[in-house]
Design an enzyme around this catalytic site. Sequence first.
Site, mmCIF file in Angstrom:
data_model
loop_
_atom_site.group_PDB
_atom_site.id
_atom_site.type_symbol
_atom_site.label_atom_id
_atom_site.label_comp_id
_atom_site.label_asym_id
_atom_site.label_seq_id
_atom_site.Cartn_x
_atom_site.Cartn_y
_atom_site.Cartn_z
ATOM 1 N N TYR A 68 0.823 -1.206 0.000
ATOM 2 C CA TYR A 68 0.000 0.000 0.000
ATOM 3 C C TYR A 68 0.859 1.259 0.000
ATOM 4 O O TYR A 68 0.358 2.355 0.243
ATOM 5 C CB TYR A 68 -0.938 0.013 1.215
ATOM 6 C CG TYR A 68 -2.072 -0.990 1.117
ATOM 7 C CD1 TYR A 68 -1.926 -2.155 0.374
ATOM 8 C CD2 TYR A 68 -3.273 -0.784 1.765
ATOM 9 C CE1 TYR A 68 -2.945 -3.078 0.287
ATOM 10 C CE2 TYR A 68 -4.308 -1.700 1.681
ATOM 11 C CZ TYR A 68 -4.135 -2.853 0.948
ATOM 12 O OH TYR A 68 -5.151 -3.767 0.857
ATOM 13 N N ASP A 88 -5.691 -6.289 5.706
ATOM 14 C CA ASP A 88 -6.898 -5.773 5.063
ATOM 15 C C ASP A 88 -7.846 -6.927 4.730
ATOM 16 O O ASP A 88 -9.048 -6.901 5.044
ATOM 17 C CB ASP A 88 -6.472 -5.027 3.778
ATOM 18 C CG ASP A 88 -7.568 -4.145 3.228
ATOM 19 O OD1 ASP A 88 -8.652 -4.114 3.814
ATOM 20 O OD2 ASP A 88 -7.341 -3.494 2.189
ATOM 21 N N ASP A 97 -11.473 -8.466 7.011
ATOM 22 C CA ASP A 97 -12.819 -8.631 6.444
ATOM 23 C C ASP A 97 -13.293 -10.076 6.615
ATOM 24 O O ASP A 97 -14.461 -10.324 6.915
ATOM 25 C CB ASP A 97 -12.839 -8.259 4.955
ATOM 26 C CG ASP A 97 -13.043 -6.760 4.751
ATOM 27 O OD1 ASP A 97 -12.687 -5.990 5.668
ATOM 28 O OD2 ASP A 97 -13.547 -6.357 3.688
#
Length: 340
Positions: A123, A227, A231
């Site tokens: 990222y 990330d 989830d």
Amino acid sequence: MHKITLLPGDGIGPEVTASVVAIIDCAGVKVEWEKHFVGSEAIARSGDPLPQEVLDSILRNRVALKGPVTTPVGTGFTSINVRLRKTLDLYANLRPVHSMPNIITRFEDVDLIVVRENTEDLYSGLEHEVVPGVVESLKIITERASTRIARFAFEYARAHGRKKVTAVHKANIMKMSDGLFLQCFRNVARNYPNIEADDKIVDNLCMQLVVDPNQFDVLLLENLYGDIVSDLAAGLVGGLGVVAGANIGENGAVFEAVHGSAPDIAGQNKANPLALLKSAVLMLLHIGEAASARRIEHAIVKVLASGPEHRTRDIGGTGTTSDFTAAMCETLRRGMRAND
Ligand code: NAI
């Protein structure tokens, strides 16, 4: 009176932030909200999706409550979430994942803490075209960032009576980058002899999580794995509508739900404010409002048990965002009157 930066975001952001602001008020917490626009709304106003005044406001107040912001795919501005975390060096992303009463899922009593490194890895935004048809995306892992996030995970474990920290990686393939992350974890772990430290390869971890999540306690991950896995973990306890998140650094903390701007249900009074509300509970603990945080947590349990009409559809209810908000406020007011 607390001064807190409020970033409603877009999509369902304004709906869920309005609900949470109302509930915090009903809980009797005195807050002066400093409201700012980010994302496409900010571009329309000032040409910048993350104006300097927003960063200044967070640095001044040291705490922000943020709704989700849409990031254009493929083209357009870079994610303001990533920019915010990198610019303010909010290096630790904390996501407690707990089973909730009256939300039916495959597992009971899930109780996991996901700690995600927030500032580097893939990222870093370092992508370029080498030659037409070939692009390169750089994965940055540093000793400094890996060590401080490992320390954060162990300190969190120690402060909250957690027994084990599991580092998640793919060091069998990315021997240098994930190898460094793992090495830093092992170095830090030596300073915490009372907390068990182990590690799992990320693909195996995903399989193990959906088979038996209760074998894990605190999970420590790089940015991309974190990330995805957070989830996945959210799915174990009822989905994105119920899991809280916090981005924490030395300069301040931004509290936000795990979910995105949900354009498919925006503006329809269907969004579940619970995830942002639970993020706000973390925020209240962070600013020393433990009693109000506890009151809201108790009210959540009561409202979820009080019937489907007070819950949104994503968690099996028949109610709207406003129904949940009204039920929360009524429960909080009743609780406070009973204590008068
Ligand atoms: P999403 O989380 O917005 O939605 C995924 C699914 O979950 C949708 O079906 C949505 O209706 C549902 N959902 C999400 N939150 C919900 C809630 N509170 N109540 C009820 N249902 C809910 O993920 P998606 O569609 O991948 O992303 C949409 C946009 O959000 C993208 O532009 C993405 O970049 C952005 N995003 C922003 C984040 C942030 O600001 N922190 C985090 C994740 C995504």
